[in-house]
Design a protein around this motif. Structure first.
Motif, PDB file in Angstrom:
ATOM      1  N   GLN A  16      -8.485   4.740  -7.538  1.00  0.00           N
ATOM      2  CA  GLN A  16      -8.329   6.204  -7.395  1.00  0.00           C
ATOM      3  C   GLN A  16      -7.573   7.197  -7.242  1.00  0.00           C
ATOM      4  O   GLN A  16      -8.618   8.406  -7.880  1.00  0.00           O
ATOM      5  N   ARG A  17      -6.825   7.116  -8.124  1.00  0.00           N
ATOM      6  CA  ARG A  17      -5.884   7.969  -8.653  1.00  0.00           C
ATOM      7  C   ARG A  17      -5.815   8.358 -10.253  1.00  0.00           C
ATOM      8  O   ARG A  17      -6.093   9.481  -9.947  1.00  0.00           O
TER       9      ARG A  17
ATOM     10  N   ARG B 149      -7.652  -0.757  -6.277  1.00  0.00           N
ATOM     11  CA  ARG B 149      -8.045   0.000  -6.341  1.00  0.00           C
ATOM     12  C   ARG B 149      -7.816   1.643  -6.041  1.00  0.00           C
ATOM     13  O   ARG B 149      -7.493   2.581  -6.215  1.00  0.00           O
ATOM     14  N   HIS B 150      -5.984   1.426  -5.479  1.00  0.00           N
ATOM     15  CA  HIS B 150      -5.491   2.198  -5.476  1.00  0.00           C
ATOM     16  C   HIS B 150      -5.094   2.933  -6.488  1.00  0.00           C
ATOM     17  O   HIS B 150      -5.589   4.942  -6.972  1.00  0.00           O
TER      18      HIS B 150
ATOM     19  N   TRP C 109       2.517   1.754  -3.381  1.00  0.00           N
ATOM     20  CA  TRP C 109       1.383   2.405  -3.924  1.00  0.00           C
ATOM     21  C   TRP C 109       1.114   3.556  -3.900  1.00  0.00           C
ATOM     22  O   TRP C 109       1.323   5.008  -4.599  1.00  0.00           O
ATOM     23  N   ARG C 110       0.794   4.010  -3.226  1.00  0.00           N
ATOM     24  CA  ARG C 110       1.122   5.621  -2.331  1.00  0.00           C
ATOM     25  C   ARG C 110       2.007   5.817  -2.911  1.00  0.00           C
ATOM     26  O   ARG C 110       2.271   7.929  -3.355  1.00  0.00           O
TER      27      ARG C 110
ATOM     28  N   VAL D 158       1.005  -1.248   0.134  1.00  0.00           N
ATOM     29  CA  VAL D 158       0.554  -0.198  -0.364  1.00  0.00           C
ATOM     30  C   VAL D 158       1.119   1.190   0.202  1.00  0.00           C
ATOM     31  O   VAL D 158       0.293   2.022  -0.070  1.00  0.00           O
ATOM     32  N   ARG D 159       2.068   0.801   0.733  1.00  0.00           N
ATOM     33  CA  ARG D 159       2.406   2.395   0.379  1.00  0.00           C
ATOM     34  C   ARG D 159       3.673   2.625  -1.008  1.00  0.00           C
ATOM     35  O   ARG D 159       4.166   3.739  -1.110  1.00  0.00           O
TER      36      ARG D 159
ATOM     37  N   ALA E   7      -5.952  -4.700  -4.330  1.00  0.00           N
ATOM     38  CA  ALA E   7      -5.275  -3.339  -3.407  1.00  0.00           C
ATOM     39  C   ALA E   7      -4.448  -2.509  -4.861  1.00  0.00           C
ATOM     40  O   ALA E   7      -5.079  -1.005  -4.804  1.00  0.00           O
ATOM     41  N   ALA E   8      -4.203  -3.114  -5.568  1.00  0.00           N
ATOM     42  CA  ALA E   8      -3.024  -2.081  -6.364  1.00  0.00           C
ATOM     43  C   ALA E   8      -4.008  -1.596  -7.492  1.00  0.00           C
ATOM     44  O   ALA E   8      -4.237  -0.147  -8.165  1.00  0.00           O
TER      45      ALA E   8
END
Lengths: 180, 140
Positions: B77-78, B73-74, A58-59, A55-56, B70-71
């Protein structure tokens, strides 16, 4: 400074390329998971850490720029910090006065082979900083310079951690072998 | 490399020279075949063999899939955030254009002259020919 083998892939992930996302997961997930499993001695918790680490990733992928450390070093640092959060939480939950050597009975029975279990218990029994150093150099096959950068210490300090860690492991394994 | 440094490196990095610092590998390889070097490496190698027994299972498909979802979804969202940011940026540019246009029109357009001029008794083609107010005050 040599070229970072992950830089182009991370740039593509930051641009939202789904193929790059798959490649990055295939490349980094086994390393991240192995690091977390050996740091925590718990496969389920290690999987949670791996998910949080991604998650970090991707962020930060779109804004990630190589500074002094490579992407792999940054990923290892992130994963270790997440492991430390869990270790701290465990300590808060269990007791304020934790023994240095973990209780073997509390560790999961994930590895069928007895030797592997003994090593797992021994790793959990040494100081976390020593454990980190051994995992990074021995299992993650980082160079001394990469491992020192990940731990944010000097190469001399890393060598000291490694020596003390290996000595402690020998003592614990010898004792465990004698008991068993 | 002397025996002391060789032993220190083996104690830290183990019996496999490939894990040793790159700068000291060559010197280590020269010392390694000596009797002392062999004994030191053999001792370190015992712990290495034990450490090697602790293998970690490869990530399962469930974990792999969960991370990819999860990727996804991210990334979605981006994309939405980028869309909104771009929309706001375009709206900002439009607003700035409107303000600039208004300002330009205000500056460039000449002042509107009245379409009629009221002549009074003192007005001539050369201006007001009435008594000079300043001079009158001086005379007083």
């Amino acid at each position: 400074m040599s070229a970072d083998p992950d830089e182009e892939l991370v740039r593509r992930v930051g641009a939202g390329d789904p193929a790059a996302v798959q490649s990055l997961v295939a490349r980094k997930l086994p390393r991240i998971l192995a690091l977390a499993v050996r740091m925590l001695g718990d496969a389920a918790e290690a999987e949670d850490v791996a998910q949080e680490a991604f998650v970090r990733i991707w962020r930060h992928a779109s804004s990630w720029r190589r500074g002094n450390a490579s992407f792999d070093t940054w990923v290892h640092r992130v994963t270790l910090n997440l492991c430390y959060d869990r270790l701290r939480r465990r300590r808060e939950w269990v007791t304020d006065d934790v023994p240095d050597v973990a209780d073997p009975a509390a560790l999961p029975d994930a590895h069928p082979r007895e030797d592997a279990q003994r090593v797992e218990r021994a790793l959990q029994g040494i100081a976390p900083r020593q454990r980190e150093a051994i995992i990074l150099v021995y299992y993650q096959e980082m160079s001394n310079i990469e491992a020192a950068a990940t731990l944010q210490i000097s190469v001399d300090a890393l060598e000291s951690l490694l020596s003390r860690g290996r000595r402690s492991l020998q003592v614990i394994l010898a004792r465990d072998g004698a008991d068993g | 490399m002397d025996a002391r440094r060789f032993a220190a490196l083996a104690a830290a990095y183990g019996g496999d020279l490939r894990r040793w610092p790159e700068a000291e590998r060559m010197a280590g390889a020269i010392f390694a075949p000596s009797e002392m070097g062999d004994a030191i490496l053999s001792h370190a190698g015992k712990l290495d063999a034990q450490l090697d027994s602790y293998a970690v299972e490869a990530p399962g498909k469930a974990l792999h899939g969960s991370i990819l979802r999860a990727a996804g979804r991210h990334l979605a969202q981006r994309r939405r955030q980028l869309f909104w940011r771009m929309g706001l940026a375009l709206a900002g540019i439009g607003l700035a254009g409107a303000v600039a246009g208004l300002a330009l029109v205000t500056i460039v357009t000449p002042e509107v002259q009245p379409d009629h001029y009221v002549l009074d008794a003192n007005a001539t083609a050369f201006g007001d020919a009435g008594p000079d107010g300043d001079m009158i005050e001086e005379d007083l």
